[in-house]
Design an enzyme around this catalytic site. Structure first.
Site, PDB file in Angstrom:
ATOM      1  N   ASP A  59       0.711  -1.264   0.032  1.00 43.03           N
ATOM      2  CA  ASP A  59       0.049   0.096   0.102  1.00 43.03           C
ATOM      3  C   ASP A  59       0.950   1.201  -0.152  1.00 43.03           C
ATOM      4  O   ASP A  59       1.916   1.368  -0.858  1.00 43.03           O
ATOM      5  CB  ASP A  59      -0.791  -0.010   1.252  1.00 43.03           C
ATOM      6  CG  ASP A  59      -2.048   1.148   1.041  1.00 43.03           C
ATOM      7  OD1 ASP A  59      -3.134   0.763   0.762  1.00 43.03           O
ATOM      8  OD2 ASP A  59      -1.956   1.955   1.654  1.00 43.03           O
ATOM      9  N   ASP A  96      -7.525  -8.482  -3.847  1.00 47.51           N
ATOM     10  CA  ASP A  96      -7.407  -6.926  -3.641  1.00 47.51           C
ATOM     11  C   ASP A  96      -7.718  -6.362  -4.897  1.00 47.51           C
ATOM     12  O   ASP A  96      -7.009  -6.269  -6.022  1.00 47.51           O
ATOM     13  CB  ASP A  96      -5.973  -6.641  -3.262  1.00 47.51           C
ATOM     14  CG  ASP A  96      -5.865  -5.176  -3.226  1.00 47.51           C
ATOM     15  OD1 ASP A  96      -6.814  -4.432  -3.084  1.00 47.51           O
ATOM     16  OD2 ASP A  96      -4.606  -4.754  -2.937  1.00 47.51           O
ATOM     17  N   HIS A 100      -6.604  -6.905   0.646  1.00 48.56           N
ATOM     18  CA  HIS A 100      -5.768  -5.909   0.196  1.00 48.56           C
ATOM     19  C   HIS A 100      -4.656  -6.082   1.610  1.00 48.56           C
ATOM     20  O   HIS A 100      -3.530  -5.996   1.374  1.00 48.56           O
ATOM     21  CB  HIS A 100      -6.290  -4.662   0.641  1.00 48.56           C
ATOM     22  CG  HIS A 100      -5.549  -3.255   0.372  1.00 48.56           C
ATOM     23  ND1 HIS A 100      -4.696  -3.139  -0.893  1.00 48.56           N
ATOM     24  CD2 HIS A 100      -5.110  -2.321   1.075  1.00 48.56           C
ATOM     25  CE1 HIS A 100      -4.131  -2.019  -0.716  1.00 48.56           C
ATOM     26  NE2 HIS A 100      -4.210  -1.448   0.517  1.00 48.56           N
TER      27      HIS A 100
END
Length: 319
Positions: free
Chosen positions: A125, A252, A282
């Protein structure tokens, strides 16, 4: 040389908020960076090869509680910092104090202040948007990279619909329940205690400015202020011949398939044991943390870098 931003007002989450965290009884360490206190976890032998775990949005180092014991048990030194505005790190009070570039500068300075070298980076991320820029700024400090559910967008790529929805929610929704947001990014869900742990750094909305603004800093246009910096970083990665591994998950909607460009363009990614993490969302650190950590251990032992002695489908492999 770019200078650290001057922050005139910052909030510090009371330590009592972090009492009784499930499976996270690690002692925090602090580094003063540009007048801000940046927190990190530092576990394992001080002289062992370093694994740097970079979290993203809107999480903090608590995200790595399932991976840290596996990596330390394998003999590595593990550092997991909290980005400025998250976790135990200080939180600038003004929205104008935050930017993509500022976060790169803060974390680069943190890395240099702690003199980290021979690093294996694991990033996911926003941990990848910041972490990969840290590599580009100081490539000699890094031995290898593991990228999971993240990337380094320049603004020239197509923006996934799921990300557009998330960005709009973060900007406009009056309701921003961070722990529940993290829970929705996990296939296996979270317990009430784990949800509370993700809420802990944010006693009120005043503390959540970074979590609110981060989605808006992702480059989505060539006109973005970090477009050129990320393009320059990509040029380095197109020449990166140190080991580079991708460990994306299959559930994700934001980053699915994002490994393809890295596997194609990065010399060091050729012939590596890339894997797809099955039944993980995710936040694969939550859904498959131990399995991901074991994959990192195998990768490090199979590709010793200059600072590490060997230990006693490309995309289709699965964990």
């Amino acid at each position: 040389m770019q200078k650290l931003p001057v922050v005139t007002q910052a909030l510090r989450t009371p330590e009592a908020r972090f009492a009784d965290l499930p499976d996270f009884a690690y002692t925090p360490h602090y580094t003063e960076i540009g007048g801000l206190r940046v927190a990190h976890i530092d576990e394992g032998p001080r002289d062992a090869p370093i694994v740097l775990l970079m979290h993203g949005e809107p999480t903090w180092s608590f995200l790595y509680r399932k991976m840290i014991p596996v990596l330390v048990g394998a003999g590595y030194r593990v550092l997991a910092p909290d980005l400025v505005g998250f976790g135990r790190s200080d939180k600038p009070a003004k929205k104008s104090d935050y930017s993509y570039l500022n976060h790169v500068l803060w974390m680069k300075e943190w890395m240099q202040a702690n003199d980290l070298r021979g690093i294996t980076l694991f990033c996911q991320d926003w941990g990848s948007l910041v972490g990969l820029r840290m590599v580009a700024e100081a490539p000699d400090r890094f031995d290898r990279i593991v990228l999971a559910n993240g990337g380094l967008p320049t603004g020239s790529e197509e923006v996934p619909r799921a990300f557009k929805i998330w960005r709009a929610f973060a900007r406009f929704s009056p309701w921003f329940p961070i722990g529940r947001i993290v829970k929705t990014g996990c296939v296996g869900g979270l317990s009430p205690q784990e949800v509370a742990a993700y809420d802990a750094p944010f006693p009120s909305g005043r503390y959540a400015v970074a979590a609110r603004t981060f989605p808006g800093f992702v480059p989505t246009s060539p006109k973005d202020p970090e477009h050129q910096n990320n393009q320059r970083a990509w040029e380095l990665f197109k020449r990166w011949d140190k080991p580079f591994l991708t460990l994306f998950s299959n559930r994700d909607p934001v980053t699915r398939g994002g490994y393809k460009a890295w596997q194609k363009l990065v010399p060091g990614a050729q012939g590596q044991p890339h894997a797809i993490t099955r039944n993980a969302g995710h936040f694969l650190q939550e859904d498959k943390g131990a399995e991901v950590a074991l994959a990192i251990v195998a990768f490090m032992r199979g590709s010793p870098g200059p600072h590490q002695a060997p230990a006693g489908e490309s995309a289709g492999n699965s964990l």
